[in-house]
Design an enzyme around this catalytic site. Structure first.
Site, PDB file in Angstrom:
ATOM      1  N   ARG A   1       0.822  -1.218   0.000  1.00  0.00           N
ATOM      2  CA  ARG A   1       0.000   0.000   0.000  1.00  0.00           C
ATOM      3  C   ARG A   1       0.852   1.263   0.000  1.00  0.00           C
ATOM      4  NH1 ARG A   1      -5.503  -0.844   1.005  1.00  0.00           N
ATOM      5  NH2 ARG A   1      -5.683   1.412   1.124  1.00  0.00           N
TER       6      ARG A   1
ATOM      7  N   ARG B   1     -10.508   4.213  -1.275  1.00  0.00           N
ATOM      8  CA  ARG B   1      -9.288   3.743  -0.596  1.00  0.00           C
ATOM      9  C   ARG B   1      -8.910   4.728   0.506  1.00  0.00           C
ATOM     10  NH1 ARG B   1      -8.209  -1.388  -2.298  1.00  0.00           N
ATOM     11  NH2 ARG B   1      -8.319  -1.529  -4.560  1.00  0.00           N
TER      12      ARG B   1
ATOM     13  N   LEU C   1      -6.350   6.961   2.611  1.00  0.00           N
ATOM     14  CA  LEU C   1      -5.093   7.662   2.369  1.00  0.00           C
ATOM     15  C   LEU C   1      -4.436   7.926   3.720  1.00  0.00           C
ATOM     16  CD1 LEU C   1      -6.462  10.097  -0.325  1.00  0.00           C
ATOM     17  CD2 LEU C   1      -4.856   8.197  -0.709  1.00  0.00           C
TER      18      LEU C   1
ATOM     19  N   HIS D   1     -19.365  11.919   1.865  1.00  0.00           N
ATOM     20  CA  HIS D   1     -19.729  10.625   2.454  1.00  0.00           C
ATOM     21  C   HIS D   1     -21.251  10.535   2.560  1.00  0.00           C
ATOM     22  CE1 HIS D   1     -19.218   6.982   4.785  1.00  0.00           C
ATOM     23  NE2 HIS D   1     -20.153   7.446   5.606  1.00  0.00           N
TER      24      HIS D   1
ATOM     25  N   ASP E   1     -13.479   8.723   7.775  1.00  0.00           N
ATOM     26  CA  ASP E   1     -14.721   9.514   7.785  1.00  0.00           C
ATOM     27  C   ASP E   1     -14.852  10.296   9.089  1.00  0.00           C
ATOM     28  OD1 ASP E   1     -15.355   8.446   5.280  1.00  0.00           O
ATOM     29  OD2 ASP E   1     -16.341   6.716   6.172  1.00  0.00           O
TER      30      ASP E   1
HETATM   31  C1  GAR Z   1     -21.000   8.799  -3.329  1.00  0.00           C
HETATM   32  O1  GAR Z   1     -22.333   8.605  -2.912  1.00  0.00           O
HETATM   33  C2  GAR Z   1     -20.115   9.063  -2.129  1.00  0.00           C
HETATM   34  O2  GAR Z   1     -20.776   9.677  -1.076  1.00  0.00           O
HETATM   35  C3  GAR Z   1     -19.697   7.672  -1.767  1.00  0.00           C
HETATM   36  O3  GAR Z   1     -19.499   7.012  -2.982  1.00  0.00           O
HETATM   37  C4  GAR Z   1     -20.418   7.529  -3.931  1.00  0.00           C
HETATM   38  C5  GAR Z   1     -19.675   7.795  -5.221  1.00  0.00           C
HETATM   39  O4  GAR Z   1     -20.560   8.098  -6.257  1.00  0.00           O
HETATM   40  N1  GAR Z   1     -18.512   7.695  -0.983  1.00  0.00           N
HETATM   41  C6  GAR Z   1     -18.285   6.885   0.048  1.00  0.00           C
HETATM   42  O5  GAR Z   1     -19.049   6.009   0.367  1.00  0.00           O
HETATM   43  C7  GAR Z   1     -16.985   7.156   0.786  1.00  0.00           C
HETATM   44  N2  GAR Z   1     -16.968   6.494   2.060  1.00  0.00           N
HETATM   45  P1  GAR Z   1     -20.019   8.736  -7.606  1.00  0.00           P
HETATM   46  O6  GAR Z   1     -18.796   7.912  -8.047  1.00  0.00           O
HETATM   47  O7  GAR Z   1     -21.140   8.566  -8.579  1.00  0.00           O
HETATM   48  O8  GAR Z   1     -19.668  10.163  -7.343  1.00  0.00           O
END
Ligand code: GAR
Length: 209
Positions: A69, A95, A97, A113, A149
């Site tokens: 990683r 991922r 960071l 999130h 988060d």
């Molecule tokens: C989004 O809903 C974002 O909030 C979530 O992934 C989705 C990506 O959608 N992120 C997470 O869950 C991070 N923990 P997108 O690729 O269509 O923007």
């Protein structure tokens, strides 16, 4: 922050939040930033196609192509840093960071999130909220720190859970709000309107309700 902040967007998936950011920048001459590169841990991510369609440079570093990683993160960091971004936006980047990456852009890495943090951290926030039986969930845009988060919250908006929701329908409604909220928060960061007081974010101008 310069007159027009240079933004790097990191995606793992479909990139609808990336698209919303690109559309918001295109629609607002005073946005205060431009996307200079889109990076992914998945070379086949649809988000990279969206970037290319918009004429934006893309880079990719797959974890599987690296021995560990740390090496992967170093490659990703170099690919992104080569574009000299001022602001990093994690838009569905799945991922973690480390502090090594974050130290390059202190308090300038933003994540979106799909829950009202600190509830339902992690990669299955929508499913976890449904399984718990909450009546209201939502989305959070926050600065990224070394914990998952967890960093200071720039903005949150609530989304009610409907009785017949499944994860897909609920996530669609959350994403519709994300597509509005993420560009507002990124614009504020680009224009230097986000100030930190401990883990409290003070905005120079309130975001629209
Ligand atoms: C989004 O809903 C974002 O909030 C979530 O992934 C989705 C990506 O959608 N992120 C997470 O869950 C991070 N923990 P997108 O690729 O269509 O923007």
């Amino acid at each position: 922050m310069p007159d027009s902040a240079r933004i790097a967007v990191l995606v793992s998936g479909s990139g609808t939040n990336l698209q919303a950011l690109l559309d918001a920048i295109a629609a607002d001459a005073h946005f205060g930033g431009q996307v200079v590169v889109v990076a992914s841990d998945r070379p086949a991510a649809t988000g990279l196609d969206r970037a290319r369609a918009a004429g934006i440079q893309t880079v990719a570093a797959a974890l599987d192509d690296h021995p560990d990683r740390a090496t992967w993160e170093a490659t990703l960091t170099d690919l992104v840093a080569a574009h000299q971004p001022d602001v990093i936006v994690l838009a569905g980047f799945m991922r973690l960071l480390t502090a090594t990456f974050l130290a390059r852009w202190p308090d300038r890495v933003v994540n979106v999130h799909p829950s009202l943090l600190p509830a339902f951290r992690g990669a299955h926030a929508v499913e976890d909220a449904l399984a718990y039986g909450v009546a209201v969930t939502g989305c959070t845009v926050h600065l990224v720190d070394e914990l998952v988060d967890h960093g200071p919250i720039i903005a949150q908006r609530a989304v009610p859970v409907e009785p017949d929701d499944d994860a897909a329908s609920l996530h669609r409604r959350i994403q519709a709000v994300e597509h509005w909220l993420l560009p507002l928060a990124v614009g504020a960061l680009c224009r230097g309107e986000v100030h930190l007081d401990g883990r409290h974010v003070r905005l120079a101008r309130p975001l629209p309700a």
